[in-house]
Write a protein that holds these residues in place. Structure first.
Motif, short mmCIF file in Angstrom:
data_model
loop_
_atom_site.label_atom_id
_atom_site.label_comp_id
_atom_site.label_asym_id
_atom_site.label_seq_id
_atom_site.Cartn_x
_atom_site.Cartn_y
_atom_site.Cartn_z
N ASP A 43 26.76 -8.26 23.79
CA ASP A 43 27.78 -7.93 22.78
C ASP A 43 27.15 -7.37 21.53
N ILE A 44 26.04 -8.03 21.10
CA ILE A 44 25.34 -7.54 19.91
C ILE A 44 24.81 -6.14 20.15
N ILE B 257 25.78 -2.92 18.10
CA ILE B 257 24.78 -2.08 17.43
C ILE B 257 24.92 -0.63 17.87
N GLN B 258 25.11 -0.45 19.20
CA GLN B 258 25.27 0.91 19.71
C GLN B 258 26.50 1.59 19.10
N GLN B 259 27.59 0.81 19.02
CA GLN B 259 28.80 1.36 18.41
C GLN B 259 28.57 1.69 16.94
N ALA B 260 27.84 0.80 16.24
CA ALA B 260 27.54 1.05 14.83
C ALA B 260 26.68 2.30 14.67
N LEU B 261 25.68 2.41 15.58
CA LEU B 261 24.83 3.60 15.54
C LEU B 261 25.65 4.86 15.81
N SER B 262 26.53 4.77 16.81
CA SER B 262 27.38 5.93 17.12
C SER B 262 28.27 6.28 15.94
N THR C 160 27.65 5.57 12.84
CA THR C 160 26.80 6.12 11.79
C THR C 160 26.47 7.58 12.05
N GLU C 161 26.13 7.87 13.33
CA GLU C 161 25.85 9.26 13.69
C GLU C 161 27.06 10.15 13.46
N ALA C 162 28.27 9.62 13.84
CA ALA C 162 29.49 10.40 13.63
C ALA C 162 29.74 10.61 12.14
N ALA C 163 29.48 9.53 11.35
CA ALA C 163 29.66 9.66 9.90
C ALA C 163 28.69 10.66 9.31
#
Length: 280
Positions: free
Chosen positions: A75-76, A80-85, A87-90
């Protein structure tokens, strides 16, 4: 009733054949136990429960903890992957916004240069105005140029021709200098004076109604051209005119006839060689 016991490999375990309160000992192969060994008690045939020992509970808890840790780690990792994605999208959105802002700034600078910059190479499309009108504040370039074009089209060619400061130039295309206005006025005033003088002569002239104009002595005569009693070479008929006859006291040698209604030009003749010339 004596308590019955069963035992053997899990493959031989048949809960439906057990009887109430019967105990079955699985000596091997139980997939529900880490060691493969377990104990089951029957409540009714087909309904059994596995008896868990402390060791089983400890093993299960350890196994469950490991699964929970793995799940938590997964889950973590997903978070993290979602957060990275995200962040990349942002970051991509930020870069796109920055690119758009730079493009907007460049467009604004280009528009500013177009409006306020060098316009020597720029073109203007316009139509000539239908009527002359002054340029007003707020007119667009096309409207202003249309008005200017109308003024240029209406300018006579003399607006661009040289001027002559005299009354003798007869070259085609020359305009008369305004300074000649005074000269013309002086000559017109003199003509008006002459006309007044002639009028005075008419007013003081001899009224002539029945004489032969060929034999008139020098003087001014007011002639009734309608009279049939006037004889001689008559210059005008059916009109009144002034006849100015000049010469010596004995004879006239020149005569000028001036019509009073301006319907015909003046005529003149001279006396030479014993006779009068034709009126011209």
């Amino acid at each position: 009733m004596a308590i019955q016991n069963r035992y053997g490999d899990f493959s031989q375990f048949r809960p439906e054949k057990m009887v109430t309160s019967e105990i079955a000992v699985v000596t091997s192969g139980d997939p529900n136990a880490e060691s493969g060994r377990s104990v089951y008690v029957c409540f009714i045939p087909g309904a059994v429960k596995r008896i868990t020992t402390y060791e089983d509970f400890e093993a299960e808890f350890e196994k469950l903890s490991e699964e929970m840790q793995n799940q938590f780690t997964d889950d973590i990792t997903d978070a993290i992957q979602q957060a990275l994605s995200a962040t990349e999208a942002a970051n991509a959105a930020t870069e796109a916004a920055q690119t758009a802002a730079e493009a907007a700034n460049e467009a604004a600078e280009a528009a500013k240069d177009y409006v306020l910059g060098d316009i020597s190479e720029k073109t203007v499309t316009f139509e000539t105005a239908a009527q002359r009108a002054g340029i007003e504040s707020g007119d667009s370039l096309s409207v202003a140029f249309g008005k200017l074009a109308k003024f240029c089209a209406d300018l006579d060619q003399h607006a661009f021709n040289p001027l002559a400061n005299n009354l003798t130039t007869n070259t085609a295309g020359y305009g008369l200098d305004a300074r000649q206005g005074k000269t013309l006025k002086t000559e017109i005033d003199q003509l008006n004076t002459n006309i007044v003088n002639i009028g005075n002569q008419v007013n003081t002239g001899i009224y002539m109604a029945n004489d032969n104009i060929d034999n008139l002595l020098p003087g001014n005569y007011w002639v009734n051209g309608y009279s049939s009693s006037i004889s001689g070479d008559i210059p005008f008929t059916n009109m009144h005119y002034m006849l100015v006859s000049s010469g010596t006291a004995e004879r006239s040698y020149a005569q000028v006839a001036i019509p009073m209604d301006n319907t015909a030009g003046k005529k003149g003749r001279i006396y030479s060689g014993g006779k009068w010339s034709k009126w011209i």
